[in-house]
Design an enzyme around this catalytic site. Structure first.
Site, PDB file in Angstrom:
ATOM      1  N   TRP A   1       0.854  -1.181   0.000  1.00 35.39           N
ATOM      2  CA  TRP A   1       0.000   0.000   0.000  1.00 35.39           C
ATOM      3  C   TRP A   1       0.892   1.234   0.000  1.00 35.39           C
ATOM      4  O   TRP A   1       2.077   1.159   0.301  1.00 35.39           O
ATOM      5  CB  TRP A   1      -0.943  -0.014   1.188  1.00 35.39           C
ATOM      6  CG  TRP A   1      -0.445   0.530   2.497  1.00 35.39           C
ATOM      7  CD1 TRP A   1      -0.779   1.722   3.069  1.00 35.39           C
ATOM      8  CD2 TRP A   1       0.428  -0.122   3.431  1.00 35.39           C
ATOM      9  NE1 TRP A   1      -0.172   1.843   4.288  1.00 35.39           N
ATOM     10  CE2 TRP A   1       0.579   0.752   4.536  1.00 35.39           C
ATOM     11  CE3 TRP A   1       1.103  -1.339   3.444  1.00 35.39           C
ATOM     12  CZ2 TRP A   1       1.375   0.441   5.631  1.00 35.39           C
ATOM     13  CZ3 TRP A   1       1.899  -1.649   4.530  1.00 35.39           C
ATOM     14  CH2 TRP A   1       2.020  -0.776   5.604  1.00 35.39           C
TER      15      TRP A   1
ATOM     16  N   ASP B   1       5.819  -4.832   3.297  1.00 35.92           N
ATOM     17  CA  ASP B   1       5.940  -5.689   4.472  1.00 35.92           C
ATOM     18  C   ASP B   1       7.101  -6.660   4.319  1.00 35.92           C
ATOM     19  O   ASP B   1       7.398  -7.115   3.212  1.00 35.92           O
ATOM     20  CB  ASP B   1       4.654  -6.497   4.673  1.00 35.92           C
ATOM     21  CG  ASP B   1       3.519  -5.630   5.197  1.00 35.92           C
ATOM     22  OD1 ASP B   1       3.812  -4.496   5.615  1.00 35.92           O
ATOM     23  OD2 ASP B   1       2.378  -6.095   5.179  1.00 35.92           O
TER      24      ASP B   1
ATOM     25  N   ASN C   1      -3.894   0.291   4.700  1.00 39.95           N
ATOM     26  CA  ASN C   1      -2.827  -0.287   5.517  1.00 39.95           C
ATOM     27  C   ASN C   1      -3.342  -1.408   6.416  1.00 39.95           C
ATOM     28  O   ASN C   1      -2.563  -2.011   7.150  1.00 39.95           O
ATOM     29  CB  ASN C   1      -2.090   0.791   6.319  1.00 39.95           C
ATOM     30  CG  ASN C   1      -2.918   1.396   7.441  1.00 39.95           C
ATOM     31  OD1 ASN C   1      -3.960   0.865   7.808  1.00 39.95           O
ATOM     32  ND2 ASN C   1      -2.452   2.502   7.995  1.00 39.95           N
ATOM     33  N   ASP C   2      -4.637  -1.693   6.380  1.00 40.81           N
ATOM     34  CA  ASP C   2      -5.181  -2.789   7.185  1.00 40.81           C
ATOM     35  C   ASP C   2      -4.861  -4.162   6.599  1.00 40.81           C
ATOM     36  O   ASP C   2      -4.794  -5.156   7.320  1.00 40.81           O
ATOM     37  CB  ASP C   2      -6.714  -2.662   7.290  1.00 40.81           C
ATOM     38  CG  ASP C   2      -7.114  -1.797   8.466  1.00 40.81           C
ATOM     39  OD1 ASP C   2      -6.252  -1.491   9.301  1.00 40.81           O
ATOM     40  OD2 ASP C   2      -8.298  -1.420   8.550  1.00 40.81           O
TER      41      ASP C   2
END
Lengths: 404, 182
Positions: free
Chosen positions: B104, B123, B151-152
């Protein structure tokens, strides 16, 4: 001969124990669950990778359901009619590496024994809260599971046959919301909502899309919805309530209404949290975690829970979130609940507010209140705001709660 | 009196320890998933051009220049553990992890030059939670249906293992406008 003597001595000592008042107890007992209670609540935990089941009246733990997850376990779903509990799980062949498998684990709702398993063909989605990533449709025949990557679809699990019977493509959309026995909806990145209708065997019959009813950049709705009959409510970052009516063939959006008046908006009151909505259907009451903050604060915890009368679309109460930091630390320090030390701790400790709420649906409801970073859940009477008790030692961290 | 002082001091120490630990344990930055559609993503395209992006000035005093702090300017939309606290850096994954290729994005203003930059929050995957320097800032974050800005999601979905360890914040380009916000 020596063994016989030892055995005789052991029997003698057992007899002595019995004579002193203690009966010998059976080894090997395993508890079972009573019928599902109105005041039960699931408390999922990220680090412990399970969901604890609490009785909100006694504050005691009844059981736990394990669920491996990379981020957050999905809240287990309970089918009262089928007497089963479902957990959507992820596993790797070697701890956190190796071949990945995704599956639905089926538990007996009384014994919690695993009675079945349904393998899924696609990696199931995960998010910070994983709210609305699985849904049990009315009638408890079909369970739908969200997969976002590499393909975005909803797997339809037939719980009678215990197998996947359909994969509904929902490209560009996320979240699954039960609408009826054979219908579910999903929120889409163009500001619309898509509803999928299945036939009696779970195969996709048709889809229908709502008009565009929100702006995904300017003021998006959160993934947390609240259902009442054939309607779903979604709340935007800025505090507008969007009601979707599913009684017709296509979903229809009502004109939005605001949770805050002009003065409150100037004071930057807005909804926030990770599971910030709860709805009591019979009383038509909507509960929303509220805080004061600007842009980008939509996941911040709130110090208050506002109660709205849905029929009149007006606020009827502002409930205060208890100081969960003090209530978490107090028992660790050995402080008596409500005692002088505990009251002092509440006074000196900043109140971190709540991220998450859930409400039971009976006529004497309980409102459960959680901060995602604290291992305690407060139990409130939503009719009065009274803080009744806490669910203590409620794990380490987790953003969700679930009322079965 | 001295006993009471000692008790308060003890509570304070315990509270500080517990709060700190909870913060990093809990703010388990979310993120997961994603993968096959990568080549189509704006972030993937931006990464391909990243060698032509002028390097932003990083000589910023205080937390806004410290990649181990949530306040660091690049972290305006981060949700997770900071790799700079986990054996990596703001742009490098820790040893033994894999950087997920899809991600993201956020748009953050660099206080050193006053410019807005597009930040790719990749990530690092394949190990469990790092558990240090957990941060959750949500400027420009949007729900999962607007996934490239969410970002979830567990963005480790694009890696071999979806186990989430920590997140980096890589400059992929200058933004032509500031983050739209409400």
């Amino acid at each position: 001969m020596r063994r016989l003597v030892l055995g005789t001595m052991l029997l003698s000592s057992l007899a002595a124990a019995t004579a002193s008042g203690l009966e010998a107890e059976k080894i090997g007992n395993v508890a079972i669950l009573p019928p599902i209670g109105d005041h039960w609540v699931w408390v999922p935990d990220r680090l412990l990778e399970h969901s604890l089941l609490y009785d909100g009246d006694s504050g005691e733990v009844l059981a736990a359901v394990d669920s491996n997850a990379s981020i957050t376990p999905k809240v287990p779903l309970v089918a009262r009619g089928r007497g089963e509990i479902y957990s959507v799980d992820i596993d790797y062949a070697r701890g956190r590496r190796g071949a990945r498998t995704d599956f639905v684990t089926i538990y007996d709702a009384t014994t919690l024994a695993v009675v079945g398993e349904v393998p899924l063909s696609h990696p199931t989605s995960e998010s910070n809260s994983s709210v609305a990533h699985i849904a049990l449709l009315d009638g408890e025949r079909f369970l739908v599971v969200f997969s976002q990557f590499p393909v975005t679809l909803a797997s339809v699990v037939d719980l009678e046959e215990r197998r996947v019977v359909e994969e509904v493509p929902i490209a560009g959309c996320a979240g699954l919301y039960a609408v009826a026995r054979l219908r579910f909806a999903t929120l889409c990145g163009d500001g619309t909502l898509l509803v999928a209708e299945l036939d009696d065997r779970g195969a996709l019959l048709r889809t229908a899309r709502s008009e565009r009813f929100f702006d995904v950049v300017e003021d998006p709705v959160s993934m947390v919805g609240a259902r009442i009959g054939s309607r779903w409510l979604f709340v935007s970052f800025a505090g507008y309530v969007h009601e979707l009516d599913f009684s017709g063939e296509s979903p229809r959006a009502e004109p939005p209404w605001s949770l805050v008046d002009d003065g409150e908006r100037r004071d930057e009151w807005r909804p926030g949290g990770l599971q910030q909505l709860a709805l009591h259907r019979a009383r038509q009451r909507l509960y929303v975690v509220m805080h004061q903050g600007g842009a980008g604060s939509h996941k911040d915890p709130g110090p208050e829970i506002w109660e709205f009368d849905l029929a009149r679309r007006t606020r009827v109460a502002r409930l205060q979130v208890p100081n969960l930091a003090a209530d978490f630390v107090g028992p660790l320090l050995g402080l008596e609940s409500g005692g002088l030390g505990h009251r002092l701790l509440r006074w000196i400790t900043p109140n971190p507010g709540a991220h998450t709420i859930a409400v039971t649906q009976d006529d004497r409801p309980l409102l459960f209140v959680r901060n995602a970073e604290l291992g305690v859940v407060a139990v409130l009477d939503p009719r009065t705001g009274e803080h009744l008790r806490n669910l203590e030692e409620a794990g380490v961290t987790g953003p969700t709660l679930g009322v079965p | 009196m001295s006993r009471m002082d000692a008790q308060f001091e003890g509570w304070g120490r315990l509270l500080a320890r517990r709060t700190g630990r909870r913060s990093f344990l809990a703010r388990v930055g979310a993120l997961l998933a994603g993968s096959a559609a990568l080549p189509l993503l704006p972030v993937a395209r931006a990464s391909a051009d990243s060698s032509r992006v002028p390097a932003p000035s990083e000589s910023i005093p205080g937390p806004e220049g410290d990649p181990t702090r949530c306040e660091y300017w690049r972290h305006c939309a981060i949700d997770g553990f900071l790799c700079a606290c986990c054996g990596g850096s703001a742009t490098t994954c820790p040893p033994g992890t894999e950087m997920a290729p899809v991600t993201w994005i956020g748009t953050c203003r660099n206080p050193a030059d006053g410019r807005d930059y597009i930040i790719s929050y990749n990530d690092c995957c394949g190990k469990g939670f790092c558990g240090r320097c957990g941060c959750n800032r949500n400027e420009g974050d949007r729900p999962e249906y607007h996934w490239v800005r969410s970002n979830d999601i567990n963005w480790c979905a694009g890696a071999k293992s979806q186990a989430y360890h920590c997140s980096v914040a890589i400059v992929v380009g200058q933004a032509t406008e500031a983050q739209p916000e409400r």
